[in-house]
Write an enzyme that holds these catalytic residues in place. Sequence first.
Site, mmCIF file in Angstrom:
data_model
loop_
_atom_site.group_PDB
_atom_site.id
_atom_site.type_symbol
_atom_site.label_atom_id
_atom_site.label_comp_id
_atom_site.label_asym_id
_atom_site.label_seq_id
_atom_site.Cartn_x
_atom_site.Cartn_y
_atom_site.Cartn_z
ATOM 1 N N CYS A 108 19.265 24.376 6.468
ATOM 2 C CA CYS A 108 19.132 23.101 5.750
ATOM 3 C C CYS A 108 18.876 23.262 4.240
ATOM 4 C CB CYS A 108 18.045 22.249 6.387
ATOM 5 S SG CYS A 108 16.564 23.164 6.797
ATOM 6 N N LYS A 194 17.372 33.582 4.684
ATOM 7 C CA LYS A 194 18.551 32.744 4.953
ATOM 8 C C LYS A 194 19.068 32.145 3.646
ATOM 9 C CE LYS A 194 16.768 31.325 9.445
ATOM 10 N NZ LYS A 194 16.165 30.200 10.178
ATOM 11 N N ARG A 216 6.299 24.932 2.675
ATOM 12 C CA ARG A 216 6.237 23.748 3.546
ATOM 13 C C ARG A 216 5.237 22.777 2.960
ATOM 14 N NH1 ARG A 216 10.058 22.928 7.146
ATOM 15 N NH2 ARG A 216 9.803 25.061 7.887
ATOM 16 N N HIS A 223 14.018 17.505 2.160
ATOM 17 C CA HIS A 223 13.613 18.715 1.433
ATOM 18 C C HIS A 223 13.878 18.529 -0.066
ATOM 19 C CE1 HIS A 223 13.101 20.636 5.179
ATOM 20 N NE2 HIS A 223 14.114 21.493 5.190
HETATM 21 N N1 LIG Z 1 20.296 23.067 9.102
HETATM 22 C C1 LIG Z 1 20.293 23.354 10.320
HETATM 23 O O1 LIG Z 1 21.297 23.791 10.740
HETATM 24 C C2 LIG Z 1 19.139 23.144 11.229
HETATM 25 C C3 LIG Z 1 18.132 22.240 10.965
HETATM 26 C C4 LIG Z 1 17.141 22.061 11.923
HETATM 27 C C5 LIG Z 1 17.193 22.827 13.095
HETATM 28 N N2 LIG Z 1 18.192 23.721 13.253
HETATM 29 C C6 LIG Z 1 18.347 24.528 14.435
HETATM 30 O O2 LIG Z 1 18.741 23.689 15.486
HETATM 31 C C7 LIG Z 1 18.230 24.188 16.688
HETATM 32 C C8 LIG Z 1 17.539 23.094 17.460
HETATM 33 O O3 LIG Z 1 16.517 22.517 16.702
HETATM 34 P P1 LIG Z 1 15.945 21.119 17.096
HETATM 35 O O4 LIG Z 1 14.853 20.796 16.159
HETATM 36 O O5 LIG Z 1 17.059 20.156 17.299
HETATM 37 O O6 LIG Z 1 15.288 21.506 18.511
HETATM 38 P P2 LIG Z 1 14.841 20.576 19.680
HETATM 39 O O7 LIG Z 1 14.521 19.196 19.205
HETATM 40 O O8 LIG Z 1 13.811 21.359 20.426
HETATM 41 O O9 LIG Z 1 16.148 20.438 20.594
HETATM 42 C C9 LIG Z 1 16.680 21.515 21.263
HETATM 43 C C10 LIG Z 1 17.693 21.005 22.294
HETATM 44 O O10 LIG Z 1 18.238 22.138 22.930
HETATM 45 C C11 LIG Z 1 18.152 21.959 24.332
HETATM 46 N N3 LIG Z 1 17.992 23.243 24.987
HETATM 47 C C12 LIG Z 1 16.974 24.120 24.853
HETATM 48 N N4 LIG Z 1 17.166 25.185 25.651
HETATM 49 C C13 LIG Z 1 18.322 24.979 26.311
HETATM 50 C C14 LIG Z 1 19.062 25.713 27.272
HETATM 51 N N5 LIG Z 1 18.627 26.881 27.724
HETATM 52 N N6 LIG Z 1 20.212 25.192 27.723
HETATM 53 C C15 LIG Z 1 20.643 23.993 27.277
HETATM 54 N N7 LIG Z 1 19.992 23.251 26.371
HETATM 55 C C16 LIG Z 1 18.844 23.726 25.888
HETATM 56 C C17 LIG Z 1 16.931 21.107 24.522
HETATM 57 O O11 LIG Z 1 16.998 20.480 25.791
HETATM 58 P P3 LIG Z 1 15.831 19.504 26.323
HETATM 59 O O12 LIG Z 1 16.079 18.194 25.622
HETATM 60 O O13 LIG Z 1 16.118 19.451 27.777
HETATM 61 O O14 LIG Z 1 14.541 20.151 25.967
HETATM 62 C C18 LIG Z 1 17.065 20.137 23.365
HETATM 63 O O15 LIG Z 1 17.939 19.076 23.656
HETATM 64 C C19 LIG Z 1 17.377 25.376 16.296
HETATM 65 O O16 LIG Z 1 18.157 26.537 16.443
HETATM 66 C C20 LIG Z 1 17.057 25.157 14.870
HETATM 67 O O17 LIG Z 1 16.835 26.352 14.193
HETATM 68 C C21 LIG Z 1 19.155 23.857 12.364
#
Ligand SMILES: NC(=O)c1ccc[n+]([C@@H]2O[C@H](COP(=O)([O-])OP(=O)(O)OC[C@H]3O[C@@H](n4cnc5c(N)ncnc54)[C@H](OP(=O)(O)O)[C@@H]3O)[C@@H](O)[C@H]2O)c1
Length: 327
Positions: A108, A194, A216, A223
């Site tokens: 991000c 990153k 943070r 951000h």
């Molecule tokens: N700029 C960016 O690209 C950016 C920004 C923020 C976050 N991220 C990344 O995005 C990812 C998720 O972050 P988030 O904040 O969205 O997390 P989150 O709210 O915890 O959501 C994670 C999702 O993944 C699902 N999940 C977890 N384990 C799984 C599995 N084994 N099989 C299938 N589904 C599974 C969860 O299912 P349930 O709903 O059933 O728990 C939930 O829907 C992370 O890798 C984070 O680093 C990237």
Amino acid sequence: MLELLRERSFPAREIVPFASERSVGRELEGGLVVRGLDGESIAGFDLALFSAGGSTSGEWAPRFADAGAVVVDNSSRWRMQDDVPLVVSEVNPDALDSHRGIVANPNCSTMQLVVALKPLHDAAGIERLVVSTYQAVSGTGKAAVDELLDQAHALLHERPIVPPRSYAHQIAFNALPHAGSFAPGDDHTDEERKLIDETRKILGDPAIRVSATCVRVPVLNGHSEAVNVQTREPLSPERARELLAAAPGVTVLDDPAAALYPLAIDASGQDDVFVGRIRRDPGHERALDLWIAADNLRKGAALNAVQLAELLHERGLIGSRETRSAA
Ligand SMILES: NC(=O)c1ccc[n+]([C@@H]2O[C@H](COP(=O)([O-])OP(=O)(O)OC[C@H]3O[C@@H](n4cnc5c(N)ncnc54)[C@H](OP(=O)(O)O)[C@@H]3O)[C@@H](O)[C@H]2O)c1
């Protein structure tokens, strides 16, 4: 992502939400029912938008790609792999052409930085960057947002806070020079690494020197970044302002005398990257200082993922599996 797919009328015949076993059968807004991942359920898709953490992406992105989908992955798992394009829709869309089944969505803080830097890099060549971030708690997830609100509430009522869980220290009324985590033996956080590595990959210039401090702050969403940009060729603040005003995905807000500059609370909920405080660095004749703010969940994550899906579709880069091998 689902909200943005709807908002932007993404031309999908069918959208299927997947999550962990915990959520299978759950009905989401709009009537979509969550499915679990298994060998059969992942067949027959053209596109898969992943945001489930690095280990799930590591296992399931190649499986979706093998089953015929192009994966746009939000985690950091594939970003620095040589044969995986790392793409920001306004900055390096042509990198999509070389995909082999997986496309990575950048971090991000990097995302909003490179949207603002691209026009300056094209015009004057960036030599060195010094970046300090002021990152919102929403980037850590919902638990961190709740923790900030709970701590602030407790402290305002002169009650003790419960021990911090999302961060090493209290985040309310504080600033933590510790966004991300420290790998053993590294004096930079993974978030800072990153920012350094992804900026070079997206701008396609490994010679750019980057110094990063990721902080943070107790902001709910959006951000902010203070950025010192040293260029190879001279670049005036006036010219930089013109270039930024004409750049896609950028809005210039720069009238400090009228207290007009980008603010996280205004950027939150918006698609653009906002840039202001554009000024000459008095310490270097070829350096400018900027202040950049954007919604880390929209342009910093979900919006760019959906824009990449749109570009893949528009460019005919999905549905041609026979000619591609999975990453
Ligand atoms: N700029 C960016 O690209 C950016 C920004 C923020 C976050 N991220 C990344 O995005 C990812 C998720 O972050 P988030 O904040 O969205 O997390 P989150 O709210 O915890 O959501 C994670 C999702 O993944 C699902 N999940 C977890 N384990 C799984 C599995 N084994 N099989 C299938 N589904 C599974 C969860 O299912 P349930 O709903 O059933 O728990 C939930 O829907 C992370 O890798 C984070 O680093 C990237």
